[in-house]
Design an enzyme around this catalytic site. Structure first.
Site, PDB file in Angstrom:
ATOM      1  N   ILE A  14     -12.003  -9.552  -0.382  1.00  0.00           N
ATOM      2  CA  ILE A  14     -12.737 -10.201  -0.787  1.00  0.00           C
ATOM      3  C   ILE A  14     -13.740  -9.981  -1.849  1.00  0.00           C
ATOM      4  O   ILE A  14     -14.982  -9.505  -1.369  1.00  0.00           O
ATOM      5  CB  ILE A  14     -13.767 -11.199   0.522  1.00  0.00           C
ATOM      6  N   HIS A  15     -13.259 -10.181  -2.949  1.00  0.00           N
ATOM      7  CA  HIS A  15     -14.091  -9.334  -4.242  1.00  0.00           C
ATOM      8  C   HIS A  15     -14.972 -10.604  -4.848  1.00  0.00           C
ATOM      9  O   HIS A  15     -14.980 -11.748  -4.051  1.00  0.00           O
ATOM     10  CB  HIS A  15     -13.180  -8.823  -5.174  1.00  0.00           C
ATOM     11  N   ALA A  16     -15.514 -10.499  -5.817  1.00  0.00           N
ATOM     12  CA  ALA A  16     -16.309 -11.375  -6.541  1.00  0.00           C
ATOM     13  C   ALA A  16     -16.060 -12.748  -6.714  1.00  0.00           C
ATOM     14  O   ALA A  16     -16.900 -13.806  -6.121  1.00  0.00           O
ATOM     15  CB  ALA A  16     -16.982 -10.748  -7.782  1.00  0.00           C
TER      16      ALA A  16
END
Length: 87
Positions: A14-16
């Site tokens: 779950i990145h930006a």
């Protein structure tokens, strides 16, 4: 209260970008919504909270919602997770 477990399959976790989409989805609902990972719970409506968890590929997370629209919130968040290839 409603909740759902997810196994994160996205290579980048779950990145930006997906975190922003999850926060935007959660923010549409009045319910209190939390993301639980490794015993730590953060407000899913807070980008800083979500990013602080550092959820990576292979992680198991639980999203919980409490309030009048909790069930609808969980359904919408699950759709976002699937659409973005997170879980």
């Amino acid at each position: 209260m409603a909740s759902k477990d997810f196994h994160i399959v996205a290579e980048t976790g779950i990145h930006a970008r997906p975190a922003t989409l999850l926060v935007q989805t959660a923010s549409k609902f009045a319910s209190d919504i939390t993301l639980d990972y490794k015993g730590k719970a953060v407000n899913l409506k807070s980008i800083m909270g979500v990013m602080s968890l550092g959820v990576g590929q292979g992680a198991d997370v639980t999203i919980s919602a409490e309030g009048a629209d909790a069930d609808d919130a969980i359904v919408a968040i699950a759709e976002t997770m699937t659409k973005e290839g997170l879980a």
